[in-house]
Design a protein around this motif. Structure first.
Motif, short mmCIF file in Angstrom:
data_model
loop_
_atom_site.label_atom_id
_atom_site.label_comp_id
_atom_site.label_asym_id
_atom_site.label_seq_id
_atom_site.Cartn_x
_atom_site.Cartn_y
_atom_site.Cartn_z
N SER A 186 0.85 -0.98 0.13
CA SER A 186 0.48 -0.16 0.18
C SER A 186 0.68 1.40 -0.23
CB SER A 186 -0.77 0.37 1.36
OG SER A 186 -1.82 1.86 1.10
N ASN A 187 0.90 1.68 -1.23
CA ASN A 187 1.29 3.12 -1.20
C ASN A 187 2.73 3.12 -0.97
OD1 ASN A 187 1.13 6.19 -1.49
ND2 ASN A 187 1.18 6.54 0.18
N TYR A 188 3.65 1.75 -1.17
CA TYR A 188 4.56 1.19 -1.16
C TYR A 188 5.65 1.14 0.50
CZ TYR A 188 5.42 4.48 -5.61
OH TYR A 188 5.02 5.68 -7.07
N TYR A 189 4.94 1.51 1.20
CA TYR A 189 5.17 1.10 2.78
C TYR A 189 4.73 0.09 2.94
CZ TYR A 189 6.45 6.39 4.69
OH TYR A 189 6.62 6.85 3.93
N GLN A 190 6.03 -0.95 3.34
CA GLN A 190 5.83 -2.21 3.96
C GLN A 190 6.19 -1.83 5.76
OE1 GLN A 190 8.67 -5.48 3.89
NE2 GLN A 190 7.56 -6.62 3.45
N THR A 191 4.87 -2.17 6.07
CA THR A 191 4.61 -1.97 7.32
C THR A 191 4.60 -2.52 8.39
OG1 THR A 191 3.02 0.09 7.11
CG2 THR A 191 3.89 -0.74 8.70
N ILE A 192 5.68 -2.26 9.44
CA ILE A 192 6.65 -2.83 10.05
C ILE A 192 5.72 -2.83 11.60
CG2 ILE A 192 8.79 -4.09 11.42
CD1 ILE A 192 10.25 -4.00 8.74
N LYS A 219 10.66 -1.09 23.22
CA LYS A 219 9.87 -0.21 22.68
C LYS A 219 10.19 0.49 21.49
CE LYS A 219 8.68 0.02 27.30
NZ LYS A 219 8.90 0.60 28.82
N ILE A 220 11.00 -0.34 20.58
CA ILE A 220 10.85 0.33 19.26
C ILE A 220 10.00 0.91 18.53
CG2 ILE A 220 12.28 0.58 16.68
CD1 ILE A 220 14.20 0.73 19.20
N ASN A 221 9.10 1.90 18.30
CA ASN A 221 8.26 2.01 17.56
C ASN A 221 7.83 1.24 16.08
OD1 ASN A 221 7.58 3.97 19.46
ND2 ASN A 221 8.21 5.44 18.66
N ALA A 222 6.97 1.21 15.84
CA ALA A 222 6.50 1.12 14.12
C ALA A 222 7.28 1.22 12.99
CB ALA A 222 4.95 0.17 14.04
N SER A 223 7.63 0.89 11.86
CA SER A 223 8.44 1.57 11.44
C SER A 223 8.10 0.92 9.69
CB SER A 223 10.29 1.08 11.54
OG SER A 223 11.03 1.75 10.86
N GLU A 224 8.56 1.27 8.62
CA GLU A 224 8.32 0.58 7.63
C GLU A 224 9.53 0.87 6.11
OE1 GLU A 224 6.73 3.93 8.71
OE2 GLU A 224 8.43 4.55 8.05
N ASN A 225 9.71 -0.64 5.63
CA ASN A 225 10.24 -0.79 4.60
C ASN A 225 9.40 0.24 3.75
OD1 ASN A 225 12.39 -1.78 5.54
ND2 ASN A 225 11.41 -4.16 5.16
N VAL A 226 10.48 0.69 2.92
CA VAL A 226 10.11 1.20 1.20
C VAL A 226 10.09 0.66 0.51
CG1 VAL A 226 10.47 3.65 -0.14
CG2 VAL A 226 10.65 3.78 2.75
N LEU A 227 9.01 0.50 -0.92
CA LEU A 227 9.64 -0.35 -1.90
C LEU A 227 9.20 0.33 -2.86
CD1 LEU A 227 9.02 -2.05 1.02
CD2 LEU A 227 8.11 -4.16 -0.84
N ALA A 228 10.09 0.36 -4.08
CA ALA A 228 9.73 0.19 -5.85
C ALA A 228 9.93 -0.93 -6.60
CB ALA A 228 9.97 1.43 -6.09
#
Length: 338
Positions: free
Chosen positions: A85-91, A99-108
């Motif tokens: 969805s919109n370039y982000y693979q949400t982790i 306690k690391i916050n959610a993050s995202e890989n960016v894919l094209a």
């Protein structure tokens, strides 16, 4: 005795080398030339600026960095891969510890014209160390701003080729990974939740620090360390060498590819999670320097002409892998090595 002796190993390697044929030798350099030090510098001064607050995983600066990359792909009309969805693979936060916050890989993604199910993954990590306890920003220009902007420029070059009617035969995934600095967690998440089946992933070319010169090469800066290229597929290794010998003649330094390398670089960056899945990898690296993981890793210290040259090498290697007749073969399946 009427039987044929098994070819000597050197003969097998020679046969393997001779089986590799460079494709599109004129065309690849036409598009490689669109990767310029000027554009790399422009992108890197933004990406490693104080505005991104050191790009610490899950924090504001890392989110800004991810959005910067996503906005670039939107502007270049390079699509998000199917299922993302919109370039982000949400982790999710639950994937991390401490306690690391959610993050995202960016894919094209650029889809292949003939074998779209076979995917070349080119990767670089977008995160860095954030802000020090005394308020100084870790800009991470070399680590891994250099790899990030190289990946962006390569994507632009492949996109232009496709626009001109010379798109890759295999698909290419441009994978900007988060959470490398806290244990390669972004690539771990991708390989556990792949967008494309891992068995269809041809290779991973991973870029982590390619903008500087280490102490060992001050007298000859036209080098790059390659790590892992022959561990799973010797064919990949010799393709890499043939591409370099055909176009660039950069000094490919393999000293850190040694099995007993005390630095353990083979297992220290994102390619390792692909290698663990028996996917052939190459790790491109300029070596450590005095500014490694220091607040002094700033964009004014990058050698942009050298960054351009190394990015072109990786682009040309990816072009070969995406366009040659057959996908790279792992050693255990390579008839030429049996």
């Amino acid at each position: 005795m009427g039987t044929c002796a098994t070819p000597r190993y050197t003969t097998k390697i020679s046969n393997l080398k001779n089986s590799i044929h460079i494709v599109d030798s004129n065309r690849v350099m036409t598009y490689a030339k669109t990767i310029t030090s000027k554009e790399l510098k422009k992108h890197l001064y933004t990406f490693s600026s104080d505005a991104f607050e050191g790009r610490k995983v899950g924090e504001k600066g890392q989110k800004l960095a991810a959005d910067f990359i996503r906005s670039y792909y939107k502007k270049e009309n390079i699509k998000s891969p199917p299922g993302i969805s919109n370039y982000y693979q949400t982790i999710p936060e639950s994937f991390f510890s401490n306690k690391i916050n959610a993050s995202e890989n960016v894919l094209a993604f650029i889809e292949g014209a003939e074998k779209p199910e076979e995917v070349i993954v080119i990767s670089a990590h977008l995160d860095h160390l954030g802000i020090t306890e005394d308020g100084k920003i870790n800009n991470g220009a070399d680590d891994d701003g250099s790899g990030t902007v190289a990946l962006m420029e390569m994507a632009q070059a492949f996109k232009q080729a496709k626009k001109d009617g010379y798109g890759p035969k295999r698909s290419i995934l441009f994978l900007h990974l988060t959470a490398e600095e806290i244990g390669k967690r972004g690539s771990a998440y991708y390989t556990q939740h792949p967008v494309f089946p891992l068995e269809n992933t041809v290779t991973n070319l991973n870029i982590d620090m390619i903008g500087r010169v280490d102490d060992l090469h001050q007298d000859n800066k036209d080098y790059i360390y390659l790590i892992g290229s022959d561990r799973i597929s010797k064919e990949l290794h010799y393709i890499s060498e043939k591409v370099n010998n055909t176009y660039f003649n950069i000094n490919l330094d393999y000293r850190y590819n040694a099995i007993d390398d005390k630095n353990h670089y083979y297992s220290r960056s994102d390619h390792y999670n692909f290698a663990r899945q028996n996917i052939p990898v190459i790790f491109y690296f300029n070596g450590e320097h005095d500014d490694y993981h220091e607040v002094t890793d700033t964009p004014d210290k990058i050698d942009y002409d050298l960054l351009e040259r190394r990015a072109k090498l990786i682009f040309a290697t990816a072009w070969q892998l995406a366009n040659q007749k057959h996908r790279v073969v792992n050693d255990e399946n390579n008839d030429l090595l049996k």
